[in-house]
Design a protein around this motif. Structure first.
Motif, mmCIF file in Angstrom:
data_model
loop_
_atom_site.group_PDB
_atom_site.id
_atom_site.type_symbol
_atom_site.label_atom_id
_atom_site.label_comp_id
_atom_site.label_asym_id
_atom_site.label_seq_id
_atom_site.Cartn_x
_atom_site.Cartn_y
_atom_site.Cartn_z
ATOM 1 N N LEU A 239 0.836 -1.202 0.000
ATOM 2 C CA LEU A 239 0.000 0.000 0.000
ATOM 3 C C LEU A 239 0.872 1.255 0.000
ATOM 4 C CD1 LEU A 239 -2.904 -0.783 2.520
ATOM 5 C CD2 LEU A 239 -3.074 -0.539 0.038
ATOM 6 N N ILE A 240 1.908 1.260 0.827
ATOM 7 C CA ILE A 240 2.823 2.405 0.880
ATOM 8 C C ILE A 240 3.446 2.643 -0.488
ATOM 9 C CG2 ILE A 240 5.032 3.237 1.802
ATOM 10 C CD1 ILE A 240 4.347 1.834 4.437
ATOM 11 N N TYR A 241 3.896 1.566 -1.108
ATOM 12 C CA TYR A 241 4.545 1.697 -2.415
ATOM 13 C C TYR A 241 3.575 2.267 -3.449
ATOM 14 C CZ TYR A 241 7.226 0.451 -6.601
ATOM 15 O OH TYR A 241 7.912 0.490 -7.796
ATOM 16 N N SER A 242 2.314 1.820 -3.391
ATOM 17 C CA SER A 242 1.327 2.326 -4.348
ATOM 18 C C SER A 242 1.123 3.825 -4.168
ATOM 19 C CB SER A 242 -0.007 1.582 -4.200
ATOM 20 O OG SER A 242 -0.682 1.946 -3.014
ATOM 21 N N CYS A 243 1.134 4.290 -2.911
ATOM 22 C CA CYS A 243 0.985 5.726 -2.647
ATOM 23 C C CYS A 243 2.207 6.501 -3.131
ATOM 24 C CB CYS A 243 0.798 5.969 -1.152
ATOM 25 S SG CYS A 243 -0.742 5.349 -0.467
ATOM 26 N N GLN A 244 3.390 5.964 -2.863
ATOM 27 C CA GLN A 244 4.623 6.673 -3.219
ATOM 28 C C GLN A 244 4.837 6.712 -4.731
ATOM 29 O OE1 GLN A 244 7.468 4.341 -1.078
ATOM 30 N NE2 GLN A 244 7.324 5.558 0.783
ATOM 31 N N ALA A 245 4.588 5.592 -5.375
ATOM 32 C CA ALA A 245 4.888 5.482 -6.801
ATOM 33 C C ALA A 245 3.822 6.134 -7.678
ATOM 34 C CB ALA A 245 5.042 4.014 -7.193
ATOM 35 N N LEU A 246 2.567 6.098 -7.214
ATOM 36 C CA LEU A 246 1.471 6.548 -8.067
ATOM 37 C C LEU A 246 0.802 7.810 -7.558
ATOM 38 C CD1 LEU A 246 -0.124 3.046 -8.785
ATOM 39 C CD2 LEU A 246 1.742 4.203 -9.988
ATOM 40 N N GLY A 247 1.173 8.279 -6.385
ATOM 41 C CA GLY A 247 0.567 9.481 -5.826
ATOM 42 C C GLY A 247 -0.456 9.124 -4.765
ATOM 43 N N GLU A 248 -0.493 9.890 -3.699
ATOM 44 C CA GLU A 248 -1.435 9.634 -2.605
ATOM 45 C C GLU A 248 -2.873 9.723 -3.114
ATOM 46 O OE1 GLU A 248 -1.862 8.407 1.217
ATOM 47 O OE2 GLU A 248 0.054 9.200 0.546
ATOM 48 N N PRO A 249 -3.672 8.661 -2.937
ATOM 49 C CA PRO A 249 -5.056 8.720 -3.424
ATOM 50 C C PRO A 249 -5.904 9.644 -2.548
ATOM 51 C CG PRO A 249 -4.669 6.681 -2.243
ATOM 52 C CD PRO A 249 -3.349 7.400 -2.306
ATOM 53 N N PRO A 250 -6.591 10.626 -3.119
ATOM 54 C CA PRO A 250 -7.328 11.593 -2.311
ATOM 55 C C PRO A 250 -8.606 11.057 -1.687
ATOM 56 C CG PRO A 250 -7.696 11.987 -4.654
ATOM 57 C CD PRO A 250 -6.665 10.902 -4.554
ATOM 58 N N ALA A 256 0.004 6.500 3.614
ATOM 59 C CA ALA A 256 1.294 5.840 3.792
ATOM 60 C C ALA A 256 1.730 5.851 5.252
ATOM 61 C CB ALA A 256 2.346 6.514 2.905
ATOM 62 N N HIS A 257 1.453 6.938 5.971
ATOM 63 C CA HIS A 257 1.875 7.030 7.367
ATOM 64 C C HIS A 257 1.159 6.007 8.248
ATOM 65 C CE1 HIS A 257 4.442 10.188 6.438
ATOM 66 N NE2 HIS A 257 3.805 11.245 6.922
ATOM 67 N N SER A 258 -0.135 5.821 8.023
ATOM 68 C CA SER A 258 -0.868 4.849 8.846
ATOM 69 C C SER A 258 -0.385 3.435 8.562
ATOM 70 C CB SER A 258 -2.372 4.966 8.597
ATOM 71 O OG SER A 258 -2.693 4.664 7.259
ATOM 72 N N SER A 259 -0.074 3.133 7.292
ATOM 73 C CA SER A 259 0.464 1.809 6.965
ATOM 74 C C SER A 259 1.847 1.625 7.571
ATOM 75 C CB SER A 259 0.514 1.620 5.444
ATOM 76 O OG SER A 259 -0.773 1.364 4.920
ATOM 77 N N ARG A 260 2.643 2.691 7.549
ATOM 78 C CA ARG A 260 3.967 2.627 8.194
ATOM 79 C C ARG A 260 3.824 2.268 9.670
ATOM 80 N NH1 ARG A 260 6.105 8.300 9.693
ATOM 81 N NH2 ARG A 260 4.425 7.917 11.201
ATOM 82 N N ASN A 261 2.891 2.917 10.345
ATOM 83 C CA ASN A 261 2.696 2.659 11.775
ATOM 84 C C ASN A 261 2.244 1.226 12.026
ATOM 85 O OD1 ASN A 261 3.418 5.301 12.304
ATOM 86 N ND2 ASN A 261 1.300 6.047 12.395
ATOM 87 N N LEU A 286 10.260 -3.801 5.881
ATOM 88 C CA LEU A 286 11.204 -2.955 6.609
ATOM 89 C C LEU A 286 11.635 -1.761 5.762
ATOM 90 C CD1 LEU A 286 13.568 -5.553 8.356
ATOM 91 C CD2 LEU A 286 12.120 -3.859 9.503
ATOM 92 N N PHE A 287 11.915 -2.032 4.489
ATOM 93 C CA PHE A 287 12.362 -0.958 3.604
ATOM 94 C C PHE A 287 11.254 0.069 3.408
ATOM 95 C CE2 PHE A 287 12.692 0.907 -0.663
ATOM 96 C CZ PHE A 287 13.921 1.553 -0.537
ATOM 97 N N MET A 288 10.044 -0.396 3.106
ATOM 98 C CA MET A 288 8.958 0.538 2.830
ATOM 99 C C MET A 288 8.599 1.350 4.073
ATOM 100 S SD MET A 288 8.721 0.237 -0.301
ATOM 101 C CE MET A 288 7.595 1.626 -0.336
ATOM 102 N N ALA A 289 8.603 0.729 5.244
ATOM 103 C CA ALA A 289 8.362 1.498 6.472
ATOM 104 C C ALA A 289 9.465 2.530 6.660
ATOM 105 C CB ALA A 289 8.288 0.566 7.673
ATOM 106 N N GLY A 290 10.704 2.121 6.378
ATOM 107 C CA GLY A 290 11.839 3.031 6.526
ATOM 108 C C GLY A 290 11.754 4.241 5.622
ATOM 109 N N THR A 291 11.188 4.075 4.427
ATOM 110 C CA THR A 291 11.087 5.205 3.511
ATOM 111 C C THR A 291 10.108 6.258 4.014
ATOM 112 O OG1 THR A 291 9.337 4.165 2.178
ATOM 113 C CG2 THR A 291 11.627 3.772 1.497
ATOM 114 N N GLU A 292 9.254 5.872 4.960
ATOM 115 C CA GLU A 292 8.289 6.816 5.531
ATOM 116 C C GLU A 292 8.731 7.348 6.891
ATOM 117 O OE1 GLU A 292 5.402 8.160 4.381
ATOM 118 O OE2 GLU A 292 5.893 7.291 2.420
ATOM 119 N N LEU A 293 10.023 7.200 7.213
ATOM 120 C CA LEU A 293 10.528 7.653 8.512
ATOM 121 C C LEU A 293 11.479 8.834 8.400
ATOM 122 C CD1 LEU A 293 11.107 4.275 10.389
ATOM 123 C CD2 LEU A 293 9.341 5.986 10.801
#
Length: 357
Positions: A239-250, A256-261, A286-293
């Motif tokens: 889910l984080i990757y989809s937000c980062q790569a394609l843009g946060e869905p409005p 992405a932050h809630s998924s990171r948590n 681990l990597f995707m969570a790290g990209t949101e930190l």
């Protein structure tokens, strides 16, 4: 599946011995005589396998008509190439694994060009195709060559495909991101944010994996619970990757932050559980969570500790460089919009990439 093939193929046997010796070498300090001895053994077996492979590839490429013995040998050839590719993953900064991926692609495409398959080896070939497909997807994730027309034969079987549903979505997201980047460069219009179809696929992958968890014959129930946690971590990472790569869905009810948590919460829940079975599957979340930190140095230690745990149980591979990239990202200039932006810039400047395996 693979070990019995060594009884019928000296090439497969040599490839297995090469990766086994390489793995044993990592048990020793680099300057220890044990490390040097096993590295030499690994190199010798690898060279033997490569010599045999060259002959087999020549036979396969020159066989224009279907013969059952050629189809049979292609499975052994593909197994050897995939094993050698995994062997090169232990030293990923070299380009050896790319050569083996290219060779595996040629074997698969040659086999597909024939009108028949050798039935007794069909399941093994499907398994090897899944291995090739997933390695290609992870490779392409941090490769930003616009001229790269990488053909990844798509596996059609779900047998022995544990995280493949997620990998398929990751592959699609990567392809869409590359297409959209080119569209922006050419001032072409494009849809912003993950499409409903992408979100549906991610949710479907989660549901199928949770269902699969109930069918696997785990040693005990704690292993089943651990596996389910890893599945949920994979879900949120994708889910984080989809937000980062394609843009946060409005309009979606996640970000992405809630998924990171959620990933960090599950990571802490794994403490005390027996995660040696699943350590290799933690690299992606681990990597995707790290990209949101970025801007959260007080919890960077959780990601560092997670990577150390993964490397302790399932070898270093490229994980030290993955962590190093994250640390660079945490301190990167704000001019980079995302880690993808930074990775693309680094790749184009120095052809530097890393492997999320």
């Amino acid at each position: 599946m693979i070990l019995p093939m060594a009884e019928s193929s000296e090439t497969v046997l040599s490839s297995i011995l090469a990766i086994a010796a390489h793995d044993l070498a990592s048990e020793y300090h680099p300057n220890d005589v044990g490390s040097q001895t096993y590295h030499q053994m690994s190199k010798a077996y690898q060279n033997k396998s490569l010599t045999l492979l060259a002959k087999e590839l020549n036979i396969l490429s020159s066989s224009s008509v279907f013969r059952s013995d050629v189809s049979t040998s292609s499975a052994f050839t593909l197994a050897s190439v995939i094993i050698l590719c995994n062997n090169e993953f232990m030293q990923p900064q070299g380009a050896g694994w790319r050569v083996h991926l290219a060779a595996a692609r040629e074997v698969i495409m040659a086999a597909k060009s024939r009108s028949h398959t050798y039935k007794p080896l069909a399941s093994i070939e499907e398994f090897l195709m899944i291995e090739f497909y997933e390695a290609s997807v992870w490779s392409n994730l941090t490769t930003f060559d616009d001229s790269n027309e990488d053909i990844k034969p798509f596996p059609h079987s779900n047998e022995n495909a544990v995280f493949t549903d997620f990998v398929r979505v990751i592959d699609e997201i990567t392809q869409i991101e590359r297409l959209r980047f080119r569209s922006r460069s050419q001032s072409l219009p494009y849809h912003f944010g993950p499409t409903p179809a992408i979100i549906l696929q991610i949710n479907s992958a989660r549901d199928s994996m949770i269902h699969l968890a109930e069918t696997i014959n785990f040693q005990d129930e704690e292993d089943r619970r651990t596996f389910k946690l890893v599945v949920l971590m994979y879900y949120h990472a994708t889910l984080i990757y989809s937000c980062q790569a394609l843009g946060e869905p409005p309009t979606q009810d996640f970000d992405a932050h809630s998924s990171r948590n959620e990933i960090l919460k599950y990571l802490q829940s794994l403490s005390g559980m027996r995660i040696d079975l699943f350590a290799q599957d933690l690299v992606w979340p681990l990597f995707m969570a790290g990209t949101e930190l970025r801007g959260n140095p007080e919890i960077h230690h959780l990601i560092r500790a997670g990577f150390r745990l993964v490397m302790q149980f399932s070898r270093t591979l490229d994980r030290a460089r993955v962590l190093s990239f994250l640390e660079s990202w945490w301190n990167a200039p704000v001019s980079y919009v995302s880690w993808i932006d930074m990775a693309r810039s680094q790749y184009r400047a120095s052809h530097c990439d890393f492997l999320l395996v």
